[in-house]
Structures are given as structure tokens and as C-alpha cells.
Design an enzyme around this catalytic site. Structure first.
Site, mmCIF file in Angstrom:
data_model
loop_
_atom_site.group_PDB
_atom_site.id
_atom_site.type_symbol
_atom_site.label_atom_id
_atom_site.label_comp_id
_atom_site.label_asym_id
_atom_site.label_seq_id
_atom_site.Cartn_x
_atom_site.Cartn_y
_atom_site.Cartn_z
ATOM 1 N N ARG A 51 0.794 -1.224 0.000
ATOM 2 C CA ARG A 51 0.000 0.000 0.000
ATOM 3 C C ARG A 51 0.832 1.283 0.000
ATOM 4 N NH1 ARG A 51 -4.939 -0.307 3.997
ATOM 5 N NH2 ARG A 51 -3.180 -0.797 5.333
ATOM 6 N N LYS A 148 0.436 -18.702 6.445
ATOM 7 C CA LYS A 148 -0.415 -19.025 7.582
ATOM 8 C C LYS A 148 -0.829 -17.723 8.260
ATOM 9 C CE LYS A 148 2.142 -19.368 11.811
ATOM 10 N NZ LYS A 148 2.629 -20.108 12.936
ATOM 11 N N ASP A 177 3.971 -23.945 4.790
ATOM 12 C CA ASP A 177 4.256 -24.241 6.192
ATOM 13 C C ASP A 177 5.761 -24.392 6.245
ATOM 14 O OD1 ASP A 177 4.908 -25.473 8.615
ATOM 15 O OD2 ASP A 177 2.901 -26.308 8.803
ATOM 16 N N HIS A 178 6.430 -23.379 6.789
ATOM 17 C CA HIS A 178 7.889 -23.361 6.625
ATOM 18 C C HIS A 178 8.570 -24.528 7.339
ATOM 19 C CE1 HIS A 178 7.508 -20.987 10.352
ATOM 20 N NE2 HIS A 178 8.682 -21.465 10.634
ATOM 21 N N LYS A 182 12.218 -27.283 6.163
ATOM 22 C CA LYS A 182 13.458 -27.487 6.933
ATOM 23 C C LYS A 182 14.179 -28.735 6.442
ATOM 24 C CE LYS A 182 11.976 -25.295 11.229
ATOM 25 N NZ LYS A 182 13.011 -24.274 11.398
ATOM 26 N N GLU A 216 9.890 -22.970 22.661
ATOM 27 C CA GLU A 216 10.496 -21.662 22.448
ATOM 28 C C GLU A 216 10.846 -21.075 23.808
ATOM 29 O OE1 GLU A 216 8.413 -19.145 19.282
ATOM 30 O OE2 GLU A 216 6.894 -20.587 19.865
ATOM 31 N N ASP A 235 -1.785 -21.661 16.520
ATOM 32 C CA ASP A 235 -0.554 -21.093 15.974
ATOM 33 C C ASP A 235 0.490 -22.170 15.662
ATOM 34 O OD1 ASP A 235 0.897 -18.693 15.280
ATOM 35 O OD2 ASP A 235 2.191 -19.087 17.005
ATOM 36 N N HIS A 240 2.074 -26.674 12.149
ATOM 37 C CA HIS A 240 3.446 -27.209 12.160
ATOM 38 C C HIS A 240 3.544 -28.577 12.840
ATOM 39 C CE1 HIS A 240 4.321 -23.231 10.861
ATOM 40 N NE2 HIS A 240 4.250 -22.671 12.048
ATOM 41 N N LYS A 331 5.666 -21.473 24.722
ATOM 42 C CA LYS A 331 6.554 -20.311 24.773
ATOM 43 C C LYS A 331 7.111 -20.166 26.186
ATOM 44 C CE LYS A 331 4.380 -17.731 21.079
ATOM 45 N NZ LYS A 331 5.519 -17.820 20.169
HETATM 46 P P1 NAD Z 1 2.857 -6.889 8.080
HETATM 47 O O1 NAD Z 1 1.715 -6.262 8.779
HETATM 48 O O2 NAD Z 1 4.239 -6.580 8.531
HETATM 49 O O3 NAD Z 1 2.804 -6.461 6.524
HETATM 50 C C1 NAD Z 1 1.612 -6.448 5.807
HETATM 51 C C2 NAD Z 1 1.866 -5.994 4.390
HETATM 52 O O4 NAD Z 1 0.615 -5.981 3.709
HETATM 53 C C3 NAD Z 1 2.445 -4.589 4.246
HETATM 54 O O5 NAD Z 1 3.377 -4.594 3.191
HETATM 55 C C4 NAD Z 1 1.229 -3.754 3.863
HETATM 56 O O6 NAD Z 1 1.548 -2.614 3.059
HETATM 57 C C5 NAD Z 1 0.462 -4.732 3.026
HETATM 58 N N1 NAD Z 1 -0.962 -4.383 2.949
HETATM 59 C C6 NAD Z 1 -1.821 -4.208 3.978
HETATM 60 N N2 NAD Z 1 -3.051 -3.866 3.484
HETATM 61 C C7 NAD Z 1 -2.937 -3.847 2.139
HETATM 62 C C8 NAD Z 1 -3.831 -3.575 1.082
HETATM 63 N N3 NAD Z 1 -5.115 -3.245 1.295
HETATM 64 N N4 NAD Z 1 -3.372 -3.665 -0.182
HETATM 65 C C9 NAD Z 1 -2.093 -4.007 -0.435
HETATM 66 N N5 NAD Z 1 -1.201 -4.263 0.527
HETATM 67 C C10 NAD Z 1 -1.605 -4.182 1.798
HETATM 68 O O7 NAD Z 1 2.576 -8.450 8.037
HETATM 69 P P2 NAD Z 1 3.640 -9.640 7.990
HETATM 70 O O8 NAD Z 1 4.140 -9.905 9.355
HETATM 71 O O9 NAD Z 1 4.647 -9.362 6.925
HETATM 72 O O10 NAD Z 1 2.714 -10.883 7.611
HETATM 73 C C11 NAD Z 1 2.221 -11.115 6.311
HETATM 74 C C12 NAD Z 1 1.500 -12.458 6.288
HETATM 75 O O11 NAD Z 1 2.421 -13.482 6.608
HETATM 76 C C13 NAD Z 1 0.365 -12.568 7.315
HETATM 77 O O12 NAD Z 1 -0.630 -13.396 6.781
HETATM 78 C C14 NAD Z 1 1.036 -13.261 8.476
HETATM 79 O O13 NAD Z 1 0.115 -13.977 9.259
HETATM 80 C C15 NAD Z 1 1.958 -14.201 7.734
HETATM 81 N N6 NAD Z 1 3.126 -14.635 8.520
HETATM 82 C C16 NAD Z 1 4.009 -13.737 8.999
HETATM 83 C C17 NAD Z 1 5.111 -14.181 9.713
HETATM 84 C C18 NAD Z 1 6.151 -13.209 10.220
HETATM 85 O O14 NAD Z 1 7.129 -13.679 10.784
HETATM 86 N N7 NAD Z 1 5.984 -11.928 10.049
HETATM 87 C C19 NAD Z 1 5.291 -15.539 9.952
HETATM 88 C C20 NAD Z 1 4.375 -16.444 9.437
HETATM 89 C C21 NAD Z 1 3.282 -15.975 8.724
#
Ligand code: NAD
Length: 484
Positions: A51, A148, A177-178, A182, A216, A235, A240, A331
Site C-alpha cells: 500500500r 499461515k 508451512d515453513h 526445513k 520456544e 498457531d 506445524h 513459549k
Molecule cells: P505486516 O503487517 O508486517 O505487513 C503487511 C503488508 O501488507 C504490508 O506490506 C502492507 O503494506 C500490506 N498491505 C496491507 N493492506 C494492504 C492492502 N489493502 N493492499 C495491499 N497491501 C496491503 O505483516 P507480515 O508480518 O509481513 O505478515 C504477512 C502475512 O504473513 C500474514 O498473513 C502473516 O500472518 C503471515 N506470517 C508472517 C510471519 C512473520 O514472521 N511476520 C510468519 C508467518 C506468517
């Protein structure tokens, strides 16, 4: 030992949510490492789409900072970084409006594999799928990668599957599913099905029980708001841990291909006996030494969300009848340590008498830290003084067995993203698997909600609530120690 890297077909990859935490910490560094390893040809396009208004120049600076911070691999020389960054571009776009979609279309090339990584909250998956369709950006060869959490119960997972299925075939959907990426998890399959040694013993006749631990040492940190709506069951356990259980318990697939492997995994989930309250313990961590209690890290001061689950599962089929699977995750435990331990039965008769002690073989698959596989065998204690037995590890630590490059294994995301480009779904969850896992998990969560009681508190740095110890002690067994 240098492994041969075969470059993948040329591709364009769009990272929706390209400015988010996951892109920064995992996706961009993983792509960079594959670039360094020679797996890309050098003319790929990686397009960040999110965005925020941002130029391509700024996005490259963002990626440079992310890679510098999160790529800890010295072998991946900084000299490659400029070359990698030249492949990156950025499009500002809104999943919920038409803004930016024409620009995204213009940035994609014809005749290439297109992969769309949905690294955004699950609430946007449907919008993205719909707009990809409307703007004709995806063809039959295109793939989408979804993160996820995949639903929060059976109904929402079904709805999500149905939404994606409106515009994409199952063969185009990569549910990540990372844990499946592994090295050691894949090695579990190599060990089981590439050797004659283990598979004949891999059943209830020879295996006393199996323990799966994902521990963890950290708490929820700043993710309290997200975690409080989820908890350890959703979670960790539903995805996992369930996947680890499946790979450990499944029948040998006829081939190492997506349909065969996923069919066998699904059968395991469907064979799980429903959980009963006496076979599950849920806990929540207390604070200690300046580290806050869980309830102080989330908004609801009386939160009942579990940060720990231990359970005894039974896979109701011929192979595993009588062999329990003890699983626990939590955790703020003693250490960060994840492993699968296959505990074999005692030898049927001891020729050494009672003094020799009690010994059994344990095959341990360590997921973290120090990925590796260890087989505990019983030998004679060296020296005079009779036949005393001791257990020693036959340690197949990858670093020793495979040489100096072996600590340079691809991170799970590297492997999985390249699998997406190669079109290999073996290590991704199929829609029916995810639904079956929720089908088993839902009644557990519902029963907690109905009971309306609090999780058991456990001390930070412990092994979880005492009841979790009792869960296995009452069967005359004990948990393996949680140690790094
Ligand atoms: P985040 O909140 O850091 O980032 C979200 C991203 O989505 C941003 O780039 C934002 O600009 C974009 N976004 C939000 N609304 C939008 C819209 N309307 N149009 C276009 N882009 C939009 O989230 P994250 O931590 O990077 O997680 C992303 C996904 O990955 C989620 O589903 C989360 O559950 C999953 N996930 C994250 C992690 C992690 O370690 N961060 C681990 C496993 C899974």
C-alpha cells in the site's frame, strides 16, 4: 561438498505485502541467497507490491537494509547484492481497490512463470485472488503462495479454500508451512524411505512412543495482539506440529510426488482419534525476573489464551495401534529446542541381568538448533568390572557428516520459494489436509471455550505446567529434557 545448483525457469514474482515484516525478514533474504547460489538466471523480476507509496529506488534501499540485517550468510557475498537489487521493482497498490493494478500488469512479462506471494493478512487473500482474475494477471501456469494462518477454524478454512478455488486450481495454490521446508524435516523422509534399516521397525511392534517437541524460550513479545486471538493450538499445533506428526506417522508413499505424499499425510490426520480432556493440558506462562507474564503482554488482563499445549495423540491404524504420540509446544520454556524423538521398545529379553540397567534406542530428529539426527545405541561401558551398559549417541550431525558447507543449508523459505517456481507442491499443504487438521482441532478449542476455565499457569523457564509432566508420567514414561 558442493551441491549442484540447477537454475530455475525464468520467473516474475510479485510479493504482495512486499514492505511487511515477513518480506523483510524472510522472503527477500531467501531470494537473495538463491540468487547468490546461482539458482536464478539474472533476469527475474521480483516486484514488491504494497500500500505504501514508494519508488523502486526506495524499495531497493528497503531490500538492501533488510538483507544486510537478516541475511547472516557470509558465503553470500555483498558483491552480489547490487545485481540482485537490480531485479527488484515496486508497485504501490491496494488489494481493495483498482489503484495500482494496471501498473502491476505493465511490470509483468509474457511467457514467464508468474508467482504471486500473498504476504498479507488472510483477510486480503480473497481480494487479491479476485483482482488478479479481474485484471487478467494470472494464467493457468501462474501460482499463488499463501501464508499461515490458513483459517482459524474449519468453517473459515473452508471458506478460504472456496474463495481461492473460484479463480485458481488446487495445483496453483501453495499453502506454505515453513516447517516442511526445513532440511531435517525432509531428512525424516529420506531416513525413513531411503534406508532399509528403519522402516521395518517403524511401527507399534518396535516403537514404544514418539515425542514431538517444539519449545520456544521467548514469549509473545510485541505480537501479543495477534497471538491472543490465536494461541498455541492454532498457531503451532494445528499446522506445524500436525505436519511433523504426519511425516513421522505416514505410510510410505508410492512416489515422492505431491499427490502421493499428501494423500498419505491426509490419511494420518483422518486416523487421529478424537482428543479427550484427560489427554490434553493447556498452560499460560507467568512472569519472572522482570519478564512480564503473558497476561501483562496482551490487552485482556484475564486472557485465557494458551501459550502451551501438551497432548497425547493416538493414530488409530494398524501401524500405530498402542503407540502414543506425545506432543508439546510452548513459549517461555527452558530453551529453544525442537525435535522428534522416536523411542524404541526395550530389547525383548535382557541377557545382561538387572545390573545392566534399563536401555532403549532413541532416534532423534533435531529441527533446531543444530539440525541433525542422532541415534542412541546401547554399548558396553569401557573398562573392566563386568558388563555394564551405557547409551551413546551415533551422531549424524550434518556439519560433521557432510563437510564444511553443510552449515550453509538453504533456509526453509529458500527451498520453498524455489519449489513454487519449479511447480513442486510436495512440501505444501493441500486444501483437504488443512481442513482435516481443523476438523480435529476445532472440538478441542470448543471444549476449552465451553469449560470456560483458565489455562494452568507455568513458570517462565520451566518445562510447562506440572500436569504436562503427569500426562506422560502416568504412562510410566517421561518427557525428554528440553535443552538447546
Ligand atoms: P505486516 O503487517 O508486517 O505487513 C503487511 C503488508 O501488507 C504490508 O506490506 C502492507 O503494506 C500490506 N498491505 C496491507 N493492506 C494492504 C492492502 N489493502 N493492499 C495491499 N497491501 C496491503 O505483516 P507480515 O508480518 O509481513 O505478515 C504477512 C502475512 O504473513 C500474514 O498473513 C502473516 O500472518 C503471515 N506470517 C508472517 C510471519 C512473520 O514472521 N511476520 C510468519 C508467518 C506468517
Amino acid at each position: 561438498m558442493v551441491s549442484r545448483v540447477i537454475p530455475v525457469e525464468p520467473f516474475d514474482l510479485v510479493i504482495f505485502g512486499g514492505t511487511g515484516d515477513l518480506a523483510r525478514r524472510k522472503i527477500l533474504p531467501a531470494l537473495f541467497r538463491r540468487f547468490c547460489a546461482g539458482q536464478m538466471r539474472g533476469d527475474e523480476r521480483v516486484i514488491g507490491a504494497a500500500r505504501a507509496e514508494m519508488s523502486t529506488k526506495d524499495y531497493r534501499a528497503f531490500a538492501r537494509a533488510a538483507i544486510t540485517e537478516f541475511d547472516d550468510n557470509d558465503a553470500c557475498a555483498a558483491e552480489h547484492l547490487d545485481g540482485f537489487l537490480r531485479q527488484l521493482s515496486y508497485v504501490a497498490l491496494d488489494a481493495r481497490s483498482d489503484a495500482g493494478w494496471a501498473e502491476l500488469g505493465a511490470a509483468l512479462r509474457k511467457g514467464r512463470i508468474r508467482a504471486f506471494y500473498f504476504s498479507v493478512g488472510p483477510g486480503l487473500f480473497g481480494d487479491l485472488a479476485e483482482r488478479l482474475y479481474q485484471w487478467k494477471l494470472a494464467d493457468a501456469q501462474s501460482r499463488i503462495v499463501v501464508e499461515k494462518p490458513f483459517g482459524r477454524d474449519l468453517d473459515s478454512a473452508r471458506a478460504l479454500n472456496a474463495t481461492l478455488a473460484q479463480h485458481f486450481d488446487e495445483a496453483q495454490i501453495y499453502r506454505i508451512d515453513h516447517y516442511l521446508g526445513k532440511e531435517t524435516v525432509q531428512n525424516l523422509m529420506a531416513i525413513r524411505f531411503g534406508n532399509t534399516l528403519f522402516e521395518p521397525l517403524w511401527n507399534s511392534q518396535y516403537v514404544d512412543h514418539i515425542q514431538i517437541t517444539v519449545a520456544e524460550s521467548v514469549g509473545v513479545g510485541t505480537r501479543g495482539e495477534y497471538y491472543d486471538r490465536s494461541g498455541a493450538m492454532r498457531d503451532m499445533m494445528q499446522n506445524h506440529m500436525m505436519q511433523l506428526l504426519c511425516l513421522t506417522a505416514m505410510e510410505p508413499p508410492a512416489k515422492f510426488d505431491p499427490a502421493a505424499v499428501r494423500d498419505e499425510k491426509l490419511k494420518v490426520i483422518r486416523a487421529l482419534d478424537p482428543m479427550t480432556p484427560e489427554n490434553i493440558v493447556r498452560g499460560q506462562y507467568e512472569g519472572a525476573d522482570g519478564r512480564p507474564a503473558y497476561r501483562d503482554q496482551v490487552e485482556a488482563p484475564d486472557s485465557r489464551t494458551e501459550t502451551f499445549v501438551a497432548l497425547k495423540a493416538r493414530v488409530g491404524n494398524w501401524r500405530w495401534a498402542g503407540t502414543p504420540f506425545y506432543m508439546r509446544t510452548g513459549k517461555r520454556l527452558k530453551a529453544r529446542a525442537s525435535e522428534i524423538a522416536v523411542v524404541f521398545k526395550d530389547a525383548p529379553h535382557s541377557i545382561f541381568g538387572a545390573d545392566a540397567g534399563h536401555h532403549r534406542n532413541i532416534l532423534t530428529i533435531r529441527l533446531q538448533p543444530n539440525e541433525g539426527i542422532e541415534l542412541g545405541v546401547t554399548i558396553k561401558e569401557p573398562g573392566p568390572g563386568g558388563m555394564r551398559l551405557i547409551d551413546v549417541p551415533l551422531d549424524m550431525s550434518f556439519a560433521e557428516a557432510l563437510g564444511p558447507d553443510s552449515d550453509d543449508f538453504p533456509d526453509a523459505y529458500e527451498r520453498l520459494i524455489m519449489d513454487v517456481i519449479r511447480g513442486d507442491q510436495t512440501l505444501f499443504m493441500r486444501g483437504d489436509e488443512v481442513e482435516a487438521a481443523w476438523e480435529w482441532t476445532d472440538p478441542i478449542i470448543e471444549s476449552w471455550q465451553e469449560a470456560g476455565d483458565d489455562p494452568l499457569l507455568y513458570a517462565t523457564g520451566s518445562s510447562g505446567p506440572d500436569d504436562a509432566l503427569a500426562l506422560i508420567h502416568r504412562d510410566g514414561r517421561r518427557w525428554r529434557e528440553i535443552r538447546p
